[in-house]
Design a protein around this motif. Structure first.
Motif, PDB file in Angstrom:
ATOM      1  N   ARG A 150      -9.109  -7.717 108.176  1.00  0.00           N
ATOM      2  CA  ARG A 150     -10.421  -7.087 108.175  1.00  0.00           C
ATOM      3  C   ARG A 150     -10.628  -6.451 106.808  1.00  0.00           C
ATOM      4  O   ARG A 150      -9.720  -5.842 106.245  1.00  0.00           O
TER       5      ARG A 150
ATOM      6  N   CYS B 294     -20.407  -8.077 117.037  1.00  0.00           N
ATOM      7  CA  CYS B 294     -20.003  -7.646 118.378  1.00  0.00           C
ATOM      8  C   CYS B 294     -21.221  -7.066 119.083  1.00  0.00           C
ATOM      9  O   CYS B 294     -21.648  -5.957 118.784  1.00  0.00           O
TER      10      CYS B 294
ATOM     11  N   VAL C 284     -18.086 -11.158 111.948  1.00  0.00           N
ATOM     12  CA  VAL C 284     -18.048 -11.257 113.404  1.00  0.00           C
ATOM     13  C   VAL C 284     -18.990 -10.187 113.934  1.00  0.00           C
ATOM     14  O   VAL C 284     -18.839  -9.003 113.634  1.00  0.00           O
TER      15      VAL C 284
ATOM     16  N   PHE D 103     -14.168 -10.229 107.767  1.00  0.00           N
ATOM     17  CA  PHE D 103     -12.773 -10.614 107.692  1.00  0.00           C
ATOM     18  C   PHE D 103     -12.582 -11.582 106.534  1.00  0.00           C
ATOM     19  O   PHE D 103     -13.506 -12.291 106.141  1.00  0.00           O
TER      20      PHE D 103
ATOM     21  N   MET E 149     -10.306 -14.737 117.118  1.00  0.00           N
ATOM     22  CA  MET E 149      -9.927 -14.082 115.874  1.00  0.00           C
ATOM     23  C   MET E 149      -9.180 -15.075 114.987  1.00  0.00           C
ATOM     24  O   MET E 149      -7.967 -15.065 114.870  1.00  0.00           O
ATOM     25  N   GLU E 150      -9.970 -15.966 114.400  1.00  0.00           N
ATOM     26  CA  GLU E 150      -9.438 -16.977 113.500  1.00  0.00           C
ATOM     27  C   GLU E 150     -10.495 -17.308 112.464  1.00  0.00           C
ATOM     28  O   GLU E 150     -11.677 -17.029 112.660  1.00  0.00           O
TER      29      GLU E 150
ATOM     30  N   PRO F  30      -5.166 -18.125 112.108  1.00  0.00           N
ATOM     31  CA  PRO F  30      -5.200 -16.764 112.673  1.00  0.00           C
ATOM     32  C   PRO F  30      -4.768 -15.701 111.661  1.00  0.00           C
ATOM     33  O   PRO F  30      -4.796 -14.520 111.967  1.00  0.00           O
TER      34      PRO F  30
END
Length: 80
Positions: A40, A19, A17, A6, A28-29, A36
């Motif tokens: 992506r 997962c 990030v 991101f 999501m920051e 925020p």
């Protein structure tokens, strides 16, 4: 395990990030400024193609302004 990249639209920080599980909850920051306002981006790759040495033996990119912000085109070496 997917890794998503991101970019913060406030401070231009690029971060990843990871997962591990589909039910993971991730803030999501921006990791740097906590904004925020993030987008992506496509992750860069690391690979080699062909025998190399020619004028098209390396990847290049071109960034320009678009109506949605900035757009980047990646020129990947390979068969024309």
């Amino acid at each position: 395990m997917p890794i998503y990249e991101f970019k913060c639209m406030e401070c231009n920080e690029v971060f990843e990030v990871l997962c591990v599980n589909s039910d993971d909850t991730v803030a999501m920051e921006c990791k740097k400024c906590q904004s925020p306002n993030i987008e992506r981006i496509m992750s860069s790759t690391n690979f080699a193609m062909g025998s190399g040495g020619g004028p098209k033996s390396s990847m290049s990119s071109e960034t320009r302004n678009c109506s949605s912000g900035s757009c980047t085109t990646y020129n990947v070496p390979g068969v024309d």
